[in-house]
Design a protein around this motif. Structure first.
Motif, mmCIF file in Angstrom:
data_model
loop_
_atom_site.group_PDB
_atom_site.id
_atom_site.type_symbol
_atom_site.label_atom_id
_atom_site.label_comp_id
_atom_site.label_asym_id
_atom_site.label_seq_id
_atom_site.Cartn_x
_atom_site.Cartn_y
_atom_site.Cartn_z
ATOM 1 N N UNK A 83 35.568 65.984 37.194
ATOM 2 C CA UNK A 83 34.172 66.149 37.599
ATOM 3 C C UNK A 83 33.657 65.069 38.530
ATOM 4 N N UNK A 84 34.533 64.154 38.925
ATOM 5 C CA UNK A 84 34.090 63.079 39.816
ATOM 6 C C UNK A 84 35.226 62.688 40.762
ATOM 7 N N UNK A 85 34.828 62.285 41.949
ATOM 8 C CA UNK A 85 35.820 61.954 42.974
ATOM 9 C C UNK A 85 36.628 60.710 42.613
ATOM 10 N N UNK A 86 35.943 59.723 42.065
ATOM 11 C CA UNK A 86 36.631 58.462 41.848
ATOM 12 C C UNK A 86 36.199 57.799 40.549
ATOM 13 N N UNK A 87 37.168 57.355 39.784
ATOM 14 C CA UNK A 87 36.894 56.547 38.588
ATOM 15 C C UNK A 87 37.771 55.304 38.684
ATOM 16 N N UNK A 88 37.146 54.146 38.648
ATOM 17 C CA UNK A 88 37.916 52.913 38.747
ATOM 18 C C UNK A 88 37.605 52.002 37.557
ATOM 19 N N UNK A 89 38.532 51.112 37.286
ATOM 20 C CA UNK A 89 38.357 50.156 36.193
ATOM 21 C C UNK A 89 37.867 48.836 36.792
ATOM 22 N N UNK A 90 36.816 48.294 36.201
ATOM 23 C CA UNK A 90 36.244 47.047 36.699
ATOM 24 C C UNK A 90 36.122 46.018 35.594
ATOM 25 N N UNK A 91 36.165 44.772 36.005
ATOM 26 C CA UNK A 91 35.901 43.666 35.089
ATOM 27 C C UNK A 91 34.752 42.856 35.670
ATOM 28 N N UNK A 92 33.747 42.604 34.840
ATOM 29 C CA UNK A 92 32.606 41.820 35.298
ATOM 30 C C UNK A 92 32.935 40.344 35.209
ATOM 31 N N UNK A 93 32.508 39.613 36.206
ATOM 32 C CA UNK A 93 32.566 38.160 36.164
ATOM 33 C C UNK A 93 31.111 37.704 36.116
ATOM 34 N N UNK A 94 30.836 36.445 35.834
ATOM 35 C CA UNK A 94 29.430 36.024 35.757
ATOM 36 C C UNK A 94 28.620 36.353 37.005
ATOM 37 N N UNK A 95 29.249 36.365 38.174
ATOM 38 C CA UNK A 95 28.485 36.585 39.399
ATOM 39 C C UNK A 95 28.701 37.960 40.025
ATOM 40 N N UNK A 96 29.812 38.617 39.749
ATOM 41 C CA UNK A 96 30.047 39.921 40.374
ATOM 42 C C UNK A 96 30.998 40.738 39.502
ATOM 43 N N UNK A 97 31.764 41.615 40.129
ATOM 44 C CA UNK A 97 32.774 42.347 39.377
ATOM 45 C C UNK A 97 33.962 42.617 40.278
ATOM 46 N N UNK A 98 35.112 42.837 39.648
ATOM 47 C CA UNK A 98 36.316 43.078 40.436
ATOM 48 C C UNK A 98 37.042 44.282 39.863
ATOM 49 N N UNK A 99 37.679 45.023 40.767
ATOM 50 C CA UNK A 99 38.456 46.171 40.330
ATOM 51 C C UNK A 99 39.796 45.684 39.784
ATOM 52 N N UNK A 100 40.259 46.313 38.709
ATOM 53 C CA UNK A 100 41.556 45.942 38.152
ATOM 54 C C UNK A 100 42.458 47.173 38.141
ATOM 55 N N UNK A 101 43.767 46.949 38.261
ATOM 56 C CA UNK A 101 44.729 48.044 38.349
ATOM 57 C C UNK A 101 45.129 48.546 36.976
ATOM 58 N N UNK A 102 45.040 47.698 35.981
ATOM 59 C CA UNK A 102 45.428 48.117 34.636
ATOM 60 C C UNK A 102 44.732 47.216 33.622
#
Ligand SMILES: [Cu+2]
Length: 163
Positions: A83-102
């Protein structure tokens, strides 16, 4: 007086030693019988407490869930949705967030997504989500294959454990 002090010191050393030895024995037991053996066995996964806070009109949404594991270690390597084009896994850091592969699913533990921590980002909804909708998420694990779950869309302020 001197004898008293000496006695107390000895008693203290004994207590510390007992603690260290006790801890060491515990660790050794975990290392041989417990963790290593269990980590090599098959994972036994279940998904709980999944929800998507309602995003602003058709926009980017976050997704949260808990993967429980009653077996050996596994790894979440991909999340997708019909039902959605893209689902990604993210990890929040105190200032932003980064995508993670696993993401690691520890043996006899849990992988927990939570606000301010690890989360899913869901973009490109086929149909603008509304409260009460469910979005299918397909979670692919390195060892256990794919588990599909229906994740409910909740109020923006919802937290699991609330009704
Ligand atoms: Cu994110």
């Amino acid at each position: 007086m001197v004898t008293g002090t000496r006695f107390r010191r000895t008693a203290l050393t004994g207590a510390v030693l007992a603690t260290v030895l006790g801890g060491g024995a515990l660790l050794a037991a975990c290392g041989t019988g417990g963790q290593d053996g269990a980590a090599a066995g098959p994972a036994r996964l279940s998904v709980a407490d999944s929800y998507i806070p309602l995003p602003p009109a058709g926009g980017m949404a976050a997704g949260y869930l808990t993967v429980r594991n009653d077996g050996g270690r596994d790894e979440l390597v991909k999340v997708s949705s019909p039902g959605a084009e893209s689902v990604t896994m993210h990890r929040s850091t105190p200032s932003s967030m980064e995508q993670v592969a696993s993401l690691d699913v520890p043996a006899h533990g849990a992988l927990q997504f939570a606000r301010g921590g690890t989360h899913l980002m869901i973009m490109g909804w086929q149909k603008a989500p509304a409260l009460g909708d469910e979005l299918e998420l397909d979670l692919t694990f390195a060892k256990s294959g794919t588990i599909s779950v229906k994740v409910p869309v909740k109020e923006l302020t919802y937290r699991p454990g609330q009704s």
